[in-house]
Design a protein around this motif. Structure first.
Motif, PDB file in Angstrom:
ATOM      1  N   MET A 279       1.972   6.845  -6.583  1.00  0.00           N
ATOM      2  CA  MET A 279       0.931   7.864  -7.072  1.00  0.00           C
ATOM      3  C   MET A 279       0.934   9.354  -6.685  1.00  0.00           C
ATOM      4  N   LEU A 280       1.545   9.560  -5.562  1.00  0.00           N
ATOM      5  CA  LEU A 280       1.964  10.539  -5.037  1.00  0.00           C
ATOM      6  C   LEU A 280       3.131  11.363  -5.914  1.00  0.00           C
ATOM      7  N   LYS A 281       4.082  10.775  -6.223  1.00  0.00           N
ATOM      8  CA  LYS A 281       5.272  10.997  -7.163  1.00  0.00           C
ATOM      9  C   LYS A 281       4.602  11.648  -8.445  1.00  0.00           C
ATOM     10  N   ALA A 282       3.702  10.641  -9.014  1.00  0.00           N
ATOM     11  CA  ALA A 282       3.242  11.068 -10.150  1.00  0.00           C
ATOM     12  C   ALA A 282       2.356  12.230 -10.155  1.00  0.00           C
ATOM     13  N   ILE A 283       1.522  12.488  -9.013  1.00  0.00           N
ATOM     14  CA  ILE A 283       0.669  14.093  -8.736  1.00  0.00           C
ATOM     15  C   ILE A 283       1.878  15.033  -8.867  1.00  0.00           C
ATOM     16  N   VAL A 284       2.843  14.867  -8.070  1.00  0.00           N
ATOM     17  CA  VAL A 284       3.725  16.144  -7.828  1.00  0.00           C
ATOM     18  C   VAL A 284       4.411  16.321  -9.067  1.00  0.00           C
TER      19      VAL A 284
ATOM     20  N   ASP B 186       0.971  -1.149  -0.055  1.00  0.00           N
ATOM     21  CA  ASP B 186       0.131  -0.109   0.133  1.00  0.00           C
ATOM     22  C   ASP B 186       0.881   1.244   0.061  1.00  0.00           C
ATOM     23  N   GLU B 187       2.034   1.145   0.909  1.00  0.00           N
ATOM     24  CA  GLU B 187       2.731   2.346   0.823  1.00  0.00           C
ATOM     25  C   GLU B 187       3.474   2.661  -0.383  1.00  0.00           C
ATOM     26  N   LYS B 188       3.907   1.557  -1.173  1.00  0.00           N
ATOM     27  CA  LYS B 188       4.622   1.717  -2.349  1.00  0.00           C
ATOM     28  C   LYS B 188       3.777   2.255  -3.390  1.00  0.00           C
ATOM     29  N   ILE B 189       2.460   1.809  -3.328  1.00  0.00           N
ATOM     30  CA  ILE B 189       1.384   2.510  -4.404  1.00  0.00           C
ATOM     31  C   ILE B 189       1.127   3.970  -3.887  1.00  0.00           C
TER      32      ILE B 189
ATOM     33  N   LEU C 136       2.563   4.289 -17.447  1.00  0.00           N
ATOM     34  CA  LEU C 136       2.845   5.315 -16.422  1.00  0.00           C
ATOM     35  C   LEU C 136       3.592   4.529 -15.312  1.00  0.00           C
ATOM     36  N   PHE C 137       2.815   3.683 -14.566  1.00  0.00           N
ATOM     37  CA  PHE C 137       3.458   3.181 -13.227  1.00  0.00           C
ATOM     38  C   PHE C 137       4.273   1.907 -13.449  1.00  0.00           C
ATOM     39  N   ALA C 138       4.363   1.341 -14.811  1.00  0.00           N
ATOM     40  CA  ALA C 138       5.326   0.427 -15.112  1.00  0.00           C
ATOM     41  C   ALA C 138       6.472   1.074 -15.437  1.00  0.00           C
ATOM     42  N   ASN C 139       6.706   2.257 -15.839  1.00  0.00           N
ATOM     43  CA  ASN C 139       7.669   3.053 -16.152  1.00  0.00           C
ATOM     44  C   ASN C 139       8.450   3.510 -14.814  1.00  0.00           C
ATOM     45  N   MET C 140       7.768   3.685 -13.725  1.00  0.00           N
ATOM     46  CA  MET C 140       8.252   4.572 -12.539  1.00  0.00           C
ATOM     47  C   MET C 140       9.009   3.423 -11.779  1.00  0.00           C
ATOM     48  N   ASP C 141      10.079   3.972 -10.977  1.00  0.00           N
ATOM     49  CA  ASP C 141      10.890   3.116 -10.268  1.00  0.00           C
ATOM     50  C   ASP C 141      10.199   2.574  -9.444  1.00  0.00           C
ATOM     51  N   SER C 142      10.734   1.225  -8.945  1.00  0.00           N
ATOM     52  CA  SER C 142      10.010   0.303  -7.775  1.00  0.00           C
ATOM     53  C   SER C 142      10.197   0.898  -6.629  1.00  0.00           C
TER      54      SER C 142
ATOM     55  N   GLU D  56     -10.912   3.207 -10.195  1.00  0.00           N
ATOM     56  CA  GLU D  56     -10.224   2.068  -9.348  1.00  0.00           C
ATOM     57  C   GLU D  56     -10.049   0.911 -10.449  1.00  0.00           C
ATOM     58  N   ASP D  57     -10.705   0.821 -11.117  1.00  0.00           N
ATOM     59  CA  ASP D  57     -10.727  -0.523 -11.925  1.00  0.00           C
ATOM     60  C   ASP D  57      -9.290  -0.579 -12.778  1.00  0.00           C
ATOM     61  N   LYS D  58      -8.790   0.706 -13.419  1.00  0.00           N
ATOM     62  CA  LYS D  58      -7.793   0.790 -13.956  1.00  0.00           C
ATOM     63  C   LYS D  58      -6.628   0.740 -13.323  1.00  0.00           C
ATOM     64  N   LEU D  59      -6.731   1.427 -12.048  1.00  0.00           N
ATOM     65  CA  LEU D  59      -5.518   1.468 -11.152  1.00  0.00           C
ATOM     66  C   LEU D  59      -5.181   0.147 -10.647  1.00  0.00           C
ATOM     67  N   SER D  60      -6.272  -0.499 -10.329  1.00  0.00           N
ATOM     68  CA  SER D  60      -6.392  -1.888  -9.848  1.00  0.00           C
ATOM     69  C   SER D  60      -5.551  -2.838 -10.815  1.00  0.00           C
ATOM     70  N   GLU D  61      -5.730  -2.698 -12.268  1.00  0.00           N
ATOM     71  CA  GLU D  61      -5.010  -3.333 -13.029  1.00  0.00           C
ATOM     72  C   GLU D  61      -3.687  -3.059 -13.260  1.00  0.00           C
ATOM     73  N   ALA D  62      -3.393  -1.645 -13.359  1.00  0.00           N
ATOM     74  CA  ALA D  62      -2.025  -1.114 -13.494  1.00  0.00           C
ATOM     75  C   ALA D  62      -1.094  -1.674 -12.384  1.00  0.00           C
ATOM     76  N   PHE D  63      -1.567  -1.650 -11.139  1.00  0.00           N
ATOM     77  CA  PHE D  63      -0.726  -2.095  -9.920  1.00  0.00           C
ATOM     78  C   PHE D  63      -0.896  -3.553  -9.681  1.00  0.00           C
ATOM     79  N   GLY D  64      -1.815  -4.254 -10.384  1.00  0.00           N
ATOM     80  CA  GLY D  64      -1.903  -5.559  -9.908  1.00  0.00           C
ATOM     81  C   GLY D  64      -2.464  -6.076  -8.761  1.00  0.00           C
ATOM     82  N   VAL D  65      -3.475  -5.199  -8.133  1.00  0.00           N
ATOM     83  CA  VAL D  65      -4.042  -5.391  -6.859  1.00  0.00           C
ATOM     84  C   VAL D  65      -5.278  -5.133  -6.781  1.00  0.00           C
ATOM     85  N   SER D  66      -5.963  -5.418  -5.725  1.00  0.00           N
ATOM     86  CA  SER D  66      -7.437  -5.538  -5.652  1.00  0.00           C
ATOM     87  C   SER D  66      -7.850  -3.810  -5.552  1.00  0.00           C
ATOM     88  N   ARG D  67      -9.233  -3.777  -5.923  1.00  0.00           N
ATOM     89  CA  ARG D  67      -9.786  -2.409  -5.972  1.00  0.00           C
ATOM     90  C   ARG D  67      -9.763  -2.093  -4.499  1.00  0.00           C
TER      91      ARG D  67
END
Length: 224
Positions: free
Chosen positions: A11-16, A4-7, A218-224, A28-39
């Protein structure tokens, strides 16, 4: 660091960094798919971002990146310019070497984030310095109000600010600590007022055009 903290941090980094611009919808559905986690997991992160005012959640409309108006941005920063210097007298009364070292450690973290080019963390740490300082006074109600103003100004900086808004160009926090170490309240108040005015002047309240965001890319290209 939890998932949760990583996500949240991504997201905060992407906003800033304006990769998720003000007004961008956050399904929620697109973010869930992008991060591979539940809604449910995404919903928790969005709620945290909403508490910090980076995101707005509306019934039946979902979440979107907050879009502060010009008036709101100016009012938030003007409120801080008025209120934060007022607490420095009480803060000085409660100031000692142990407290000084705690805030010097915060500044060290700020400088490290700036050296790393991590604007999101710089904004977080700068806000933390100010609201933790406010809590050193004797007025808990005012301190909590300033904390909320710090969160709101973080959003303003994220939406309209530049690296100058959180850099030493606005004044090094160590200068304020030095003044508090010697209990120079008048000079500390002048420093704080000038510091906050400089931040306000660094803000460019020019709207940016929204662009379509591919969350997976977007999130695939961001550092882990």
């Amino acid at each position: 660091m939890s998932n949760d903290e990583k996500i949240y941090q991504k997201m905060l980094k992407a906003i800033v960094e304006h990769q998720l611009p003000p007004g961008e919808r956050l399904p929620e559905d697109k973010l869930s798919e992008a991060f591979g986690v539940s809604r449910t997991g995404i919903r928790k992160v969005l709620q945290r971002l909403a508490i910090e005012r980076f995101v707005v959640i509306q019934p039946n409309k979902g979440a979107q990146v907050s879009r502060p108006s010009r008036q709101e941005a100016e009012e938030v920063l003007d409120s801080r310019i008025t209120l934060e210097p007022l607490l420095l007298g009480e803060i000085s009364d409660n100031w000692d070497l142990k407290v000084s070292q705690r805030f010097r450690d915060m500044v060290a973290q700020e400088k490290q984030a700036e050296q790393d080019g991590d604007l999101a963390r710089s904004i977080q740490l700068t806000a933390k310095f100010h609201y933790e300082l406010a809590h050193m006074g004797n007025n808990s109600v005012l301190a909590e109000f300033i904390e909320q103003l710090c969160y709101r100004s973080s959003l303003v900086i994220a939406a309209y600010g530049t690296r100058e808004s959180v850099s030493c160009d606005c004044g090094d926090h160590l200068e304020l600590i030095d003044l508090l170490d010697t209990h120079q309240v008048d000079k500390a108040q002048q420093w704080m007022r000038h510091h906050l005015i400089h931040i306000k002047r660094s803000i460019s309240l020019t709207g940016k055009k929204d662009a379509h965001v591919d969350f997976t890319q977007l999130f695939a290209n961001m550092d882990s």
